[in-house]
Design an enzyme around this catalytic site. Structure first.
Site, short mmCIF file in Angstrom:
data_model
loop_
_atom_site.label_atom_id
_atom_site.label_comp_id
_atom_site.label_asym_id
_atom_site.label_seq_id
_atom_site.Cartn_x
_atom_site.Cartn_y
_atom_site.Cartn_z
N HIS A 27 35.63 15.59 -8.55
CA HIS A 27 34.29 15.34 -9.11
C HIS A 27 34.16 13.87 -9.48
CE1 HIS A 27 35.62 15.21 -13.41
NE2 HIS A 27 36.45 16.17 -13.06
N ASP B 294 31.58 12.78 -11.59
CA ASP B 294 31.01 12.60 -12.92
C ASP B 294 32.15 12.47 -13.92
OD1 ASP B 294 31.59 15.46 -12.58
OD2 ASP B 294 30.68 15.71 -14.56
N ASP C 258 40.42 11.29 -14.23
CA ASP C 258 39.59 12.48 -14.28
C ASP C 258 38.13 12.13 -13.96
OD1 ASP C 258 38.70 15.07 -14.83
OD2 ASP C 258 38.54 14.69 -16.98
N GLU D 126 30.77 18.49 -13.23
CA GLU D 126 31.90 19.30 -13.69
C GLU D 126 32.11 19.15 -15.19
OE1 GLU D 126 35.89 20.49 -14.83
OE2 GLU D 126 35.07 18.45 -14.92
N GLU D 127 31.98 17.93 -15.70
CA GLU D 127 32.26 17.69 -17.11
C GLU D 127 31.21 18.33 -18.03
OE1 GLU D 127 34.97 16.72 -17.98
OE2 GLU D 127 35.80 15.18 -16.66
N HIS E 69 39.41 12.24 -21.30
CA HIS E 69 38.39 12.58 -22.29
C HIS E 69 38.52 11.76 -23.57
CE1 HIS E 69 37.23 16.81 -20.56
NE2 HIS E 69 37.56 15.95 -19.60
#
Length: 454
Positions: free
Chosen positions: A90, A92, A123, A156-157, A423
């Site tokens: 992903h 995003d 990520d 996705e996030e 994150h």
């Protein structure tokens, strides 16, 4: 890493990989358009689409998914009769959070102490680059021996389910014999790991109201019901005394029987302050891979700076609940909502709105694809055996694909090992891990094609 043509090709491509990841990280592609321009996500999607076209992919398209985001799709035809492998990542990313906590700008890839720092570096923009590296190495050594479908998601996030619903409406699009999800990570740098389970998730927005408007705390405080205090009571009820998740009716006693996670290692990885206890009971692996975990993601209430002496009429919170395999996310949402309503004090008015949901996932690790990946990782990581671990995070697409294509084998690998600090501020990727995993993926695709034709 022992010399082999795939490894040598990937090594020669690493400068280009760094340049490409620098370009990708520069896009502020957070799928929250109240805070970040939608044009940034669109630009990142176009970058991925252009990269696929440059590699000879056909049918490259920006798919408008039901949540308003775009996923990038392309197909690279392989030899006649070859199996089909779907590669997922992903583009995003999470918001940078506290930009002042970053040692370098979050959207500028910066090399420091042997790692590359930037939001999405691990990520999962690094996952996009990992897939491209593997394919390029194969093309430099005889060609890609399988048909490759490539899908890069744009939300996705956010957990808003855009790609899942698109796939359900177009069930042939992502059909494959094997799926490689490039969005997990090794248990440790240098320890090859596939993720065999994922916790699912549900996310709810909780709003508590008690008054028609704020009141002076000196004139009315003590009798007027404070909505913020009521919300705090509700949120506190979601955890037991030891910090374990305590949602009424939700099983919290499961155990993890695979790879274990030492408490000292976890404290170091999580950067737990000295003297602060870990929460919950059981092993660390039980707590983060086999049991539910509730987290208060955010609270809407007056900030300390500028606050007035008032009894609050309303307050909101965003609550995430991670659920392990064996727990239905829909049922967990119902239990969470009922718990919140049951524990709201003083007859305060409470509303619970679901804003995201995804089912947990468990892979079949006995499949031929897992055997092929184990062999590939053994070459890419000399002297190491592939390990199986869980992951506390969620990738809702996994369950959608498993339901649509029950015969498909699904593997999860990626760059989000503990040092990556995904994150969080100062997210980073290990370039050595990027290189080794790209080698492993290239070797896997070659081995899998050979095994399928045998």
């Amino acid at each position: 890493m022992s010399p082999n043509p795939i490894a040598e090709s990937v090594a020669s491509l690493m400068p280009e990989a760094k340049r490409e990841l620098t370009e990708l990280v520069a896009f502020r592609s957070v799928a929250d358009w109240e805070q970040f321009p939608k044009s940034e996500s669109q630009a990142a999607a176009n970058w991925v689409a252009d990269a696929l076209r440059a590699e000879g992919f056909e049918e490259v398209a920006l798919l408008d998914t039901p949540d308003g985001t775009q996923s990038v799709y392309g197909c690279l035809p392989g030899p006649a009769g070859a199996p089909t492998v779907l590669l997922y990542a992903h583009y995003d990313v999470q918001p940078p959070l506290d930009e002042e906590a970053w040692l370098t700008p979050p959207f500028e890839l910066t090399e420091r102490d042997g790692r590359w720092y930037g939001r999405g570096a691990a990520d999962c923009k690094g996952g996009v680059v990992m897939h491209l590296l593997a394919l390029r190495a194969l093309k430099a050594n005889g060609g890609v021996p399988v048909t490759v479908k490539f899908i890069a998601e744009g939300s996705e996030e956010q957990g808003t389910g855009g790609l899942e619903r698109y796939a359900e409406a177009h069930p042939e699009l992502l059909r494959a014999d094997t799926v490689v999800i490039g969005d997990s990570g090794n248990f440790r740098v240098g320890l090859p790991t596939v993720t065999s389970t994922l916790r699912g998730m549900t996310m709810v927005r909780v709003e508590v109201r008690t008054l028609a408007g704020n009141l002076h705390s000196g004139q009315f405080g003590g009798a007027a019901p404070d909505a913020l205090a009521a919300l705090v009571r509700v949120l506190d009820s979601l955890r037991a005394e030891d910090g374990s998740t305590a949602v009424d009716g939700l099983d919290t006693d499961a155990v993890w029987d695979g790879l274990q996670y030492g408490e000292d290692d976890f404290r170091e990885d999580a950067k737990v302050l000295e003297g602060v206890e870990l929460t919950g009971s059981g092993t660390v692996a039980d707590r983060i891979w086999a049991r539910p975990a509730v987290t208060v993601i955010g609270i809407d209430c007056p900030p300390v700076v500028g606050a007035t002496p008032s009894v609050q009429a309303g307050a909101r919170a965003l609550v995430s609940l991670r659920v392990p395999p064996g727990t239905d996310a829909v049922k967990a949402t119902e239990l969470l909502s009922a718990h919140i309503e049951r524990h709201t004090p003083w007859g305060a008015r409470v509303t619970v709105e679901q804003v995201g949901q995804g089912q947990p996932f468990r892979a079949d690790t006995t499949s031929p694809a897992y055997a092929a990946m184990a062999r590939a990782m053994g070459v890419a990581y000399p002297g190491e055996e592939m390990q199986y671990a869980g992951q506390g995070g969620s990738i809702p697409l996994c369950n959608t694909l498993a339901a649509l294509y029950p015969e498909a084998e699904i593997l999860l690998i990626g760059l989000s090992e503990p040092e990556a600090q995904i994150h969080a501020p100062n997210e980073s990727v290990s370039p050595e891990e990027l290189e080794r995993l790209a080698v492993a993926e290239g070797l896997f695709l070659r081995d899998y094609a050979t095994a399928a034709s045998a």
